[in-house]
Design an enzyme around this catalytic site. Structure first.
Site, PDB file in Angstrom:
ATOM      1  CG  ASP A 173      -2.208   0.742   0.963  1.00 57.08           C
ATOM      2  OD1 ASP A 173      -3.266   0.091   0.850  1.00 57.08           O
ATOM      3  OD2 ASP A 173      -2.158   1.989   0.838  1.00 57.08           O
ATOM      4  CD  GLU A 225     -14.937  -8.210  -3.871  1.00 65.68           C
ATOM      5  OE1 GLU A 225     -15.405  -8.989  -3.017  1.00 65.68           O
ATOM      6  OE2 GLU A 225     -15.403  -7.070  -4.085  1.00 65.68           O
ATOM      7  CG  PHE A 226     -18.371 -13.039  -6.350  1.00 61.88           C
ATOM      8  CD1 PHE A 226     -19.138 -12.219  -7.175  1.00 61.88           C
ATOM      9  CD2 PHE A 226     -17.460 -13.903  -6.934  1.00 61.88           C
ATOM     10  CE1 PHE A 226     -18.992 -12.277  -8.562  1.00 61.88           C
ATOM     11  CE2 PHE A 226     -17.307 -13.972  -8.313  1.00 61.88           C
ATOM     12  CZ  PHE A 226     -18.080 -13.153  -9.131  1.00 61.88           C
ATOM     13  NE  ARG A 267     -22.295 -12.609   2.075  1.00 60.39           N
ATOM     14  CZ  ARG A 267     -22.899 -13.478   2.889  1.00 60.39           C
ATOM     15  NH1 ARG A 267     -24.131 -13.264   3.284  1.00 60.39           N
ATOM     16  NH2 ARG A 267     -22.273 -14.559   3.310  1.00 60.39           N
ATOM     17  CD  GLU A 268     -17.987  -3.248   3.503  1.00 58.55           C
ATOM     18  OE1 GLU A 268     -18.404  -2.759   4.568  1.00 58.55           O
ATOM     19  OE2 GLU A 268     -17.688  -2.572   2.504  1.00 58.55           O
ATOM     20  CG  LEU A 276     -36.154 -12.838  -2.067  1.00 54.39           C
ATOM     21  CD1 LEU A 276     -37.068 -14.048  -2.242  1.00 54.39           C
ATOM     22  CD2 LEU A 276     -36.628 -11.707  -2.986  1.00 54.39           C
ATOM     23  N   GLY A 296     -36.209  -4.111   3.566  1.00 49.29           N
ATOM     24  CA  GLY A 296     -35.524  -3.253   4.542  1.00 49.29           C
ATOM     25  C   GLY A 296     -35.425  -1.829   4.061  1.00 49.29           C
ATOM     26  CB  CYS A 353     -20.491  -3.222  -3.390  1.00 48.89           C
ATOM     27  SG  CYS A 353     -19.021  -3.449  -2.410  1.00 48.89           S
ATOM     28  CE  LYS A 361     -22.489  -6.176   4.845  1.00 52.15           C
ATOM     29  NZ  LYS A 361     -22.322  -7.382   4.061  1.00 52.15           N
TER      30      LYS A 361
HETATM   31  C1  UGA Z   1     -22.011  -6.974  -1.897  1.00 47.20           C
HETATM   32  C2  UGA Z   1     -22.207  -8.383  -2.494  1.00 47.20           C
HETATM   33  O1  UGA Z   1     -23.134  -9.125  -1.707  1.00 47.20           O
HETATM   34  C3  UGA Z   1     -20.864  -9.129  -2.530  1.00 47.20           C
HETATM   35  O2  UGA Z   1     -21.047 -10.383  -3.184  1.00 47.20           O
HETATM   36  C4  UGA Z   1     -19.867  -8.291  -3.335  1.00 47.20           C
HETATM   37  O3  UGA Z   1     -18.584  -8.902  -3.375  1.00 47.20           O
HETATM   38  C5  UGA Z   1     -19.725  -6.930  -2.687  1.00 47.20           C
HETATM   39  O4  UGA Z   1     -21.018  -6.287  -2.651  1.00 47.20           O
HETATM   40  C6  UGA Z   1     -18.752  -6.121  -3.526  1.00 47.20           C
HETATM   41  O5  UGA Z   1     -19.061  -5.824  -4.680  1.00 47.20           O
HETATM   42  O6  UGA Z   1     -17.621  -5.886  -3.065  1.00 47.20           O
HETATM   43  P1  UGA Z   1     -21.811  -5.967   0.589  1.00 47.20           P
HETATM   44  O7  UGA Z   1     -21.969  -4.635  -0.072  1.00 47.20           O
HETATM   45  O8  UGA Z   1     -20.728  -6.162   1.577  1.00 47.20           O
HETATM   46  O9  UGA Z   1     -21.599  -7.113  -0.536  1.00 47.20           O
HETATM   47  O10 UGA Z   1     -23.150  -6.275   1.361  1.00 47.20           O
HETATM   48  P2  UGA Z   1     -24.478  -7.144   1.160  1.00 47.20           P
HETATM   49  O11 UGA Z   1     -24.564  -8.111   2.246  1.00 47.20           O
HETATM   50  O12 UGA Z   1     -24.598  -7.644  -0.207  1.00 47.20           O
HETATM   51  O13 UGA Z   1     -25.598  -6.019   1.415  1.00 47.20           O
HETATM   52  C7  UGA Z   1     -25.720  -4.872   0.564  1.00 47.20           C
HETATM   53  C8  UGA Z   1     -26.932  -4.063   0.971  1.00 47.20           C
HETATM   54  O14 UGA Z   1     -28.141  -4.766   0.684  1.00 47.20           O
HETATM   55  C9  UGA Z   1     -26.997  -3.753   2.477  1.00 47.20           C
HETATM   56  O15 UGA Z   1     -27.452  -2.435   2.655  1.00 47.20           O
HETATM   57  C10 UGA Z   1     -28.005  -4.751   3.008  1.00 47.20           C
HETATM   58  O16 UGA Z   1     -28.652  -4.313   4.173  1.00 47.20           O
HETATM   59  C11 UGA Z   1     -28.970  -4.832   1.842  1.00 47.20           C
HETATM   60  N1  UGA Z   1     -29.745  -6.101   1.802  1.00 47.20           N
HETATM   61  C12 UGA Z   1     -29.125  -7.285   1.593  1.00 47.20           C
HETATM   62  C13 UGA Z   1     -31.123  -6.047   1.972  1.00 47.20           C
HETATM   63  O17 UGA Z   1     -31.721  -4.968   2.168  1.00 47.20           O
HETATM   64  N2  UGA Z   1     -31.841  -7.211   1.905  1.00 47.20           N
HETATM   65  C14 UGA Z   1     -31.245  -8.400   1.682  1.00 47.20           C
HETATM   66  O18 UGA Z   1     -31.968  -9.427   1.631  1.00 47.20           O
HETATM   67  C15 UGA Z   1     -29.858  -8.446   1.533  1.00 47.20           C
END
Ligand code: UGA
Length: 435
Positions: free
Chosen positions: A30, A151-152, A154-155, A254, A257, A264, A324
């Site tokens: 970095d 990458e996939f 989730r935080e 699903l 919220g 992302c 989240k």
């Molecule tokens: C997301 C993707 O899920 C990852 O696969 C991807 O790698 C990542 O983006 C990225 O591009 O780096 P992330 O942003 O960490 O991950 O979080 P998510 O768990 O996907 O949630 C995203 C948003 O959707 C949050 O605000 C969460 O509260 C909301 N959400 C998620 C809902 O409102 N309902 C759901 O059923 C799921």
């Protein structure tokens, strides 16, 4: 394998640490000196459960190294991962690729033997072609390959997601040559059952955007159904199970919220519409999703104002402010769009978040725990689904009426025995216990 990760943000740090945990020799690079010094001491710049232990363990075992010397790191590596940030550009829509191209130029100067350059950053389709062009200016094409490997993660779930992904996607125009090395570093994951999907570089780049846009669409769809449920007296949780058990639809993502947020989905959905524009292809579904998701935050602010009746000087306490649970990330968190509307109407806002006080919310009062919110508010908004909000101590609510707006449907509407509590949620029938 000797691997280097350029960029120790979310993706670079998590992936680098876990590849070292699999037994590889990993150098994380970095240009932020302070960050690198801290990492050497085991101080982690992000909030990710168990990451600190992994960093300490692998650093101690000398498989994991931290440096600001990008030149040496590239020279010493067989595989060079680009994991720098690609935030939204100044136009607020397209992806800003200046970090990726800057790194590509440095890689070009340091190719001393054949290297596989892997783009892990989320980049628009054809970025790999550009990176290849930059490196080719100084090197013969036989000395390197540029691969896409999105990458996939989730935080908050990144360690688990890295170890047990559904799939690993690798995109290259020279698969025969790069495949053995990529398969080798991902072997521990593949052995546990993850699919190893190979495709062209451009397809791989697009898979990442399509995945995020599709998940954002799923969430937005159920949020709109929740709006309809509120009008017709149906229950969105039942609808989600009713449709989610159909294997063609699937039950995940699903949960209705407060709109999707984070670093992302908002950024990548917008970038996908820009990619569509560039290639003269209408992305009408994703465009509607973005619009609906933006509108939702204003709709929820209106709902809060409606619940309050006369909002002036009413006290609203937010439980959770991150986008989240299990993250301290405030990027594009939903409440940042809700607060201004409430403040304009004279609402007094306080908040408590398990990940600590937020510099973005300097004007608001930060409380030390959820009890302080419960006992000092006219309305409590459950904004983030942190586990500790699933069992709040409502016994303290004795005299006055407390209104609760649960934006994550953590409770059942008819489960409150305390008649002083009026409970509102998302997409479910309103239920008030009569005295
Ligand atoms: C997301 C993707 O899920 C990852 O696969 C991807 O790698 C990542 O983006 C990225 O591009 O780096 P992330 O942003 O960490 O991950 O979080 P998510 O768990 O996907 O949630 C995203 C948003 O959707 C949050 O605000 C969460 O509260 C909301 N959400 C998620 C809902 O409102 N309902 C759901 O059923 C799921």
């Amino acid at each position: 394998m000797n691997i280097c990760f350029i960029g120790t943000g979310y993706v670079g740090l998590v992936s680098g640490v876990l590849f070292s945990d699999f037994g590889n020799n990993v150098i994380c690079v970095d240009n932020d000196k302070k960050k690198i010094e801290n990492l050497k001491k085991g101080i982690i710049p992000i909030f990710e459960p168990t990451l600190d232990e992994l960093v300490k363990r692998n650093y101690k075992s000398k498989r994991l190294h931290f440096t600001t010397d990008i030149h040496k790191a590239i020279k010493d590596s067989d595989i060079v991962f680009i994991a720098v940030g690609t935030p939204s550009a100044k136009d607020g829509v397209s992806a800003d690729l200046k970090n990726v191209y800057a790194v590509a130029k440095v890689i070009a100067q340091n190719i001393n033997k054949y290297k596989i350059i892997v783009i892990k950053s989320t980049v628009p389709v054809c970025t790999g072609d550009e990176v290849e062009k930059i490196i080719k200016k100084k090197n013969s094409i036989s000395k390197f390959d540029v691969v896409s490997n999105p990458e996939f993660l989730r935080e908050g779930e990144a360690i688990r997601d890295f170890r047990y992904p559904d799939r690993v996607v690798v995109g290259s125009n020279n698969l025969k040559k790069i495949r053995p090395a990529l398969e080798k570093i991902y072997e521990p994951i593949i052995k546990k059952g993850a699919k190893f999907l190979t495709t062209t570089r451009r397809s791989s780049e697009l898979i990442k955007y399509a995945a995020n846009a599709f998940l954002a669409t799923k969430i937005t769809f159920i949020n709109e159904i929740a709006n309809l449920c509120e009008q017709v007296g149906s229950n969105v949780d039942d609808i989600a199970s009713g449709i989610g058990t159909d294997a063609r639809i699937g039950s995940r993502f699903l949960r209705a919220g407060p709109a999707y947020g984070g670093s992302c989905f908002p950024k990548d959905t917008k970038a996908l519409t820009m990619i569509g524009n560039k290639f003269k292809t209408e992305m009408s579904v994703v465009t509607s999703v973005i619009k609906s998701n933006e509108k939702r935050k204003s709709l929820l602010a209106d709902k809060i104002l409606k619940i309050l009746g006369n909002p002036k000087n009413k006290k609203v306490g937010f439980l959770g402010v991150t986008f989240k649970a299990n993250t301290d990330d405030m990027r594009d968190t939903q409440c940042l769009k809700i607060f201004p509307k409430l403040l304009k109407k004279g609402v007094k806002i306080s908040y408590y978040d398990p990940s600590g006080e937020k510099k973005e919310l300097k004007r608001l009062s930060c409380k030390k725990n959820s009890n302080e919110i419960l006992t000092n508010s006219d309305l409590v908004v459950i904004h983030t689904e942190w586990d500790e909000f699933r069992s709040l101590n409502f016994s303290k609510i004795k005299s006055k009426k407390l209104k609760i707006f649960d934006m994550r449907n953590l409770y059942q509407p008819n489960s409150f025995s305390n008649k002083n509590i009026v409970y509102y949620s998302i997409g479910r029938p309103f239920y008030e216990k009569k005295a």
